[in-house]
Design an enzyme around this catalytic site. Structure first.
Site, short mmCIF file in Angstrom:
data_model
loop_
_atom_site.label_atom_id
_atom_site.label_comp_id
_atom_site.label_asym_id
_atom_site.label_seq_id
_atom_site.Cartn_x
_atom_site.Cartn_y
_atom_site.Cartn_z
N LYS A 164 31.70 38.66 31.05
CA LYS A 164 30.99 39.73 31.75
C LYS A 164 29.54 39.79 31.28
O LYS A 164 28.61 39.92 32.07
CB LYS A 164 31.70 41.07 31.49
CG LYS A 164 31.31 42.13 32.49
CD LYS A 164 32.38 43.17 32.68
CE LYS A 164 31.95 44.14 33.77
NZ LYS A 164 32.91 45.21 33.99
N LYS B 116 43.02 27.64 44.47
CA LYS B 116 44.01 28.39 43.69
C LYS B 116 44.19 29.78 44.33
O LYS B 116 43.21 30.43 44.69
CB LYS B 116 43.48 28.55 42.26
CG LYS B 116 44.38 29.34 41.39
CD LYS B 116 43.76 29.60 40.02
CE LYS B 116 44.72 30.49 39.26
NZ LYS B 116 44.22 31.35 38.28
N LYS C 41 43.51 36.94 44.03
CA LYS C 41 43.05 38.08 44.84
C LYS C 41 41.53 38.06 45.00
O LYS C 41 41.00 38.57 45.96
CB LYS C 41 43.57 39.42 44.32
CG LYS C 41 43.18 39.77 42.91
CD LYS C 41 43.79 41.12 42.55
CE LYS C 41 43.65 41.44 41.07
NZ LYS C 41 44.41 40.56 40.16
P1 ADP Z 1 44.24 36.92 40.28
O1 ADP Z 1 43.61 35.55 40.11
O2 ADP Z 1 44.79 37.12 41.63
O3 ADP Z 1 43.31 38.04 39.82
P2 ADP Z 1 45.61 37.51 37.83
O4 ADP Z 1 44.53 36.94 36.98
O5 ADP Z 1 45.80 38.99 37.86
O6 ADP Z 1 45.48 36.94 39.33
O7 ADP Z 1 47.00 36.80 37.45
C1 ADP Z 1 47.93 37.27 36.53
C2 ADP Z 1 48.79 36.08 36.09
O8 ADP Z 1 49.39 35.45 37.25
C3 ADP Z 1 47.96 34.96 35.43
O9 ADP Z 1 47.97 35.14 34.03
C4 ADP Z 1 48.68 33.69 35.80
O10 ADP Z 1 49.65 33.41 34.84
C5 ADP Z 1 49.39 34.03 37.11
N1 ADP Z 1 48.71 33.45 38.29
C6 ADP Z 1 47.77 34.03 39.06
N2 ADP Z 1 47.39 33.24 40.08
C7 ADP Z 1 48.10 32.09 39.96
C8 ADP Z 1 48.17 30.87 40.70
N3 ADP Z 1 47.44 30.68 41.81
N4 ADP Z 1 49.02 29.91 40.28
C9 ADP Z 1 49.80 30.10 39.17
N5 ADP Z 1 49.77 31.23 38.42
C10 ADP Z 1 48.95 32.22 38.79
#
Ligand code: ADP
Ligand code: TRP
Length: 349
Positions: A125, A204, A207
């Site tokens: 950040k 990938k 959100k």
């Molecule tokens: P986002 O990228 O949607 O913000 P988060 O960072 O909140 O997702 O994800 C929480 C957990 O979900 C991560 O620690 C990871 O282990 C898993 N995760 C998120 N997106 C993926 C993905 N595309 N493939 C595999 N695991 C994922």
């Protein structure tokens, strides 16, 4: 019956205690489920387990109270619908265990500033020129308290959280060095990322990229998203290697093995259109999550059911956290005489 000849020879290993926390910052998507949540839930079979919804951590990013309340409730409903068994594991909301925030302060007093300055959430950040608050800066200390409060031995996490477990071990080690063996040092259990789950645009799934398929989203909306998944311009008759094709990879996550193999053959043979694969994906996703959707609908229809689950999870979690906190306070010189504490419980606080 325990064999006491053994206990005199070596210190018994601590029992396995699994703990994991999930931030309620958005609805769960397939990446979260297949990449993390599914593995966390499977670990409830391993031993005593604690799963919590990290609302205190989410407060560093979600600033709308109604939205936060809704996200916490949705996360709880989703986890139970997906198989978290509240009779086996304690499911609770982080802020319902105030002992953890008290423990955070104790740990804060043994946390070197430099250690937190190296932590990536804060560093990232700052490097983007954004203002960070003390909540984000001290995030890993709260996370350490989350883990130490329950004497957790196994903490399943994704790659991005391993650094925080190292911080936790560091702080627990320093505290123990100063005050005696108070805390149990946890070990991270890296959930193998599986294949990274691709999003509807082939990147990938995340959100932040607006490319998610959410576990419990409206079926018509999900179908629309699937039918719009980006594909290459391969001609109908041309065979294709299935592995690595985002559409095939998504299908593999939700389809039974026999259907996955048939689909792989179809890819290798050629002569198919992506429209067919998309339709098969819609149907397989529906089947895969049908039981979970049904459980979620039942839970939602029973007002109070999820609150009762969270309340009983919090009672169990607080009992454990209170014992650990008392141990820590006693060790560092904060404990009061038991008679003083109990007589003050009625009024003097
Ligand atoms: P986002 O990228 O949607 O913000 P988060 O960072 O909140 O997702 O994800 C929480 C957990 O979900 C991560 O620690 C990871 O282990 C898993 N995760 C998120 N997106 C993926 C993905 N595309 N493939 C595999 N695991 C994922
Ligand atoms: N920081 C974790 C995440 O963003 C969530 C979390 C908070 C956590 N406290 C924890 C995970 C304790 C494991 C253990 O994913």
């Amino acid at each position: 019956m325990a064999d006491d000849r053994l206990t005199t020879v070596s210190k018994p290993a601590p029992p396995t205690r699994v703990l994991s926390g999930i931030q309620p910052t958005g609805r769960f998507h397939w990446g979260n489920y297949f990449g993390a949540i599914r593995q966390y839930i499977e670990l409830q079979a391993v031993g005593e387990s604690y799963y919590f919804i990290a609302d205190l951590h989410a407060l560093t990013t979600v600033r709308d109270p109604d939205r936060l309340r809704g996200l916490v409730r949705d996360a709880a409903l989703d986890l139970v619908a997906l198989g978290l068994d509240p009779d086996r594991a304690s499911l609770f909301v982080q802020s319902d265990v105030p002992e953890v925030t008290e423990l955070t302060w104790l740990l804060m007093t043994v946390t070197p500033m430099g250690l937190l300055e190296r932590c990536h959430a804060y560093k990232d950040k700052k490097s983007r020129g954004l203002a960070a608050d003390a909540g984000l800066f001290t995030y890993p200390v709260l996370m350490s308290a989350d883990i130490l409060a329950y004497d957790a031995t196994v903490v399943p996490v994704g790659e991005d959280q391993v650094q925080h477990i190292e911080v936790c071990r560091d702080l627990a080690g320093t505290f123990n060095h100063l005050y005696g063996e108070v805390f149990t040092l946890p070990k991270p259990r890296l959930v193998e990322a599986g294949a990274r789950v691709p999003g509807t645009d082939g990147q990938k799934m995340s959100k932040s990229y607006d490319n998610t398929l959410d576990v419990f989203e409206d079926l018509a909306a999900q179908k629309k998203k699937i039918m719009r998944i980006t594909t290459d311009s391969r001609p109908l008759e041309q065979p294709k290697e299935p592995e690595g094709d985002p559409l095939f990879d998504l299908f593999s996550l939700v389809a039974p093995e026999s259907q996955r193999q048939e689909m792989a053959e179809l890819y290798r043979r050629g002569g198919f259109g992506y429209g067919e694969v998309k339709k098969a994906l819609v149907a397989a996703a529906l089947d895969h999550f049908a039981a979970a959707r049904q459980r979620r609908a039942q839970l939602e229809a029973d007002p109070g059911a999820i609150d009762a689950i969270l309340a009983s999870g919090a009672v169990r979690a607080r009992a454990k956290a209170a014992a650990v906190l008392a141990r820590a306070k006693q060790a560092c010189g904060l404990s009061r005489l038991p008679s003083v504490v109990s007589s003050s419980a009625g009024g003097r606080r």
